[in-house]
Design a protein around this motif. Sequence first.
Motif: not given
Length: 159
Positions: A41-47
């Motif tokens: 998943i994207s970095t944004l989703e991880k955050e």
Amino acid sequence: MENKNTEKLTIQQIQGKLEYYCAYQERCYKEVEEKLYSFKISTLEKEQILIYLIENNFINEERFAQSFVRGKHNYKSWGKNRIINELKFRNISSRIIETALKEIPETTYLQNFHALAEKNWEAIKAPKGPNKNKKFIDFLLRKGYETNLIYEKLKELDN
């Protein structure tokens, strides 16, 4: 091992898996962050997931550190030095580490140390002398006990 289903999971499903991961056992931020890397998943989703887990108290560094201190001392007989190093390795702040160490009453800490030291002294088959002393000291240093405690105990047991 890579999970073949990771690409098909929704953010909600991943979040659910991590909720379970955190509820099953106390986790620190670093452990959860590493677990998140297994999902594509994207970095944004991880955050977003990490923020959600923190806001909903699934990740709580202070609670993790307290649980870690109690567990490692009570079940693995670790000394403060080893506990501190392991917590630092997990990026736990010094302030939280200091607070967490208060989970072990000083009397309990010393009782556990003396019991462990005496048990180890008896277990070392080497005759009294430098070889036995070195094995004794090395064992307690690996366990993370303070050098002053170790040398005082060695003097007491060597007599």
